[in-house]
Write a protein that holds these residues in place. Sequence first.
Motif, short mmCIF file in Angstrom:
data_model
loop_
_atom_site.label_atom_id
_atom_site.label_comp_id
_atom_site.label_asym_id
_atom_site.label_seq_id
_atom_site.Cartn_x
_atom_site.Cartn_y
_atom_site.Cartn_z
N ARG A 84 -10.73 -31.32 -17.21
CA ARG A 84 -11.27 -30.41 -16.20
C ARG A 84 -12.26 -31.13 -15.29
O ARG A 84 -12.32 -30.88 -14.08
N SER A 85 -13.05 -32.04 -15.89
CA SER A 85 -14.02 -32.78 -15.10
C SER A 85 -13.32 -33.67 -14.08
O SER A 85 -13.75 -33.76 -12.92
N VAL B 124 -15.07 -37.39 -22.46
CA VAL B 124 -16.01 -36.86 -21.46
C VAL B 124 -16.86 -37.98 -20.87
O VAL B 124 -17.09 -38.04 -19.66
N ASN C 10 -13.05 -31.99 -26.39
CA ASN C 10 -13.61 -33.05 -25.56
C ASN C 10 -12.61 -33.50 -24.50
O ASN C 10 -12.96 -33.67 -23.33
N ARG D 68 -22.04 -20.74 -17.99
CA ARG D 68 -20.94 -21.69 -17.81
C ARG D 68 -19.63 -20.95 -17.57
O ARG D 68 -18.84 -21.33 -16.69
N ASP E 211 -9.78 -20.78 -21.26
CA ASP E 211 -11.02 -21.56 -21.30
C ASP E 211 -12.20 -20.69 -21.74
O ASP E 211 -13.02 -21.10 -22.57
N GLU F 292 -14.58 -21.01 -25.13
CA GLU F 292 -16.04 -21.11 -25.09
C GLU F 292 -16.68 -20.06 -25.97
O GLU F 292 -17.63 -20.34 -26.71
N THR G 173 -12.24 -30.79 -21.81
CA THR G 173 -13.39 -30.80 -20.89
C THR G 173 -13.29 -31.99 -19.94
O THR G 173 -13.57 -31.87 -18.74
#
Length: 308
Positions: free
Chosen positions: A147-148, A292, A141, A73, A87, A91, A144
């Motif tokens: 970013r999505s 998300v 969350n 990822r 980021d 992670e 993420t």
Amino acid sequence: MSLVLPSELVVDRFLPTVRAMLATRLADRGMTQQEIAADLGVTQAAVSKYVSGEGGGDDRFRDDPETVATVDRIADGLSSGEMDGYDALAELLALVRSLEDRGPICALHEEEMPSLQGLGCDLCVRGLDPDVRAERDVLANVRTAARSLAGIPGMASAVPSVGTNVGMALPEARDETDVAAIPGRIYAIGRRIEIPANPEFGASKHVSTAVLAASTVDPEIRGAINIATDDGILEAARSRGMDPLEFDADYDDRGEHLRNRFEERGGVPRVAYHRGAFGIEPVTYVFARTAVDAAELVDELLETVSPS
């Protein structure tokens, strides 16, 4: 008895392995050794050793599914530019915490300190405040989800002039300080989505109001995103079996109005919208269990429509 800290194992065993794994994957994705060295914070000579397979490492981590998934990822994110050093660090820190909780780091620690074996040791995770964990999970969350959204084709056209935001509430949230969102909102610049900052609690009054209204009626619904109202999006929702709820744009207490409309409906809809009013831009809210989940629904709705 030898005294070994888990952090020593992270530095001596975990980090070299992950760096070697990342270097190899980044090279496979076309990055130069100089670029890889800059991203990993090591010398180009070290990258050369990693890529040639001479960097060593511990197979316990190299074969661990969670480690492999995280490294892949990060490699995808760094090579594509969708992930920065912050980021990647987030992670890896999350991975370390997971591997310390009865994972490979914990197993290595027991090997280095046999007196820990059989004790069910949880020194690395004991005492973690549940509230702190919940806040961290919500912030991650929302981050993420943001970013999505930035990666969704056509998302820029769905961003209203006032901007988009994505929010998620803590369990049993009471006010906007219990809702995490992006400070300053998310804007479209040309066809690109600009995320100005990392999520914070209390960062958005508008999305917080919608999330709190939803979670009051249904505690399972804690995530929301606002996008521009568009008939194509509403029709896409209907085609997926959803019944978008229309509410008034011009009202004094938005939270109370939304709660009343949700209660009249008998629950929180996946999609709720208004057509605007004088000085108020038409806006649609997408609700889901998490931020998300809401971002995934926005992606689904935009797959078959080009917002006007």
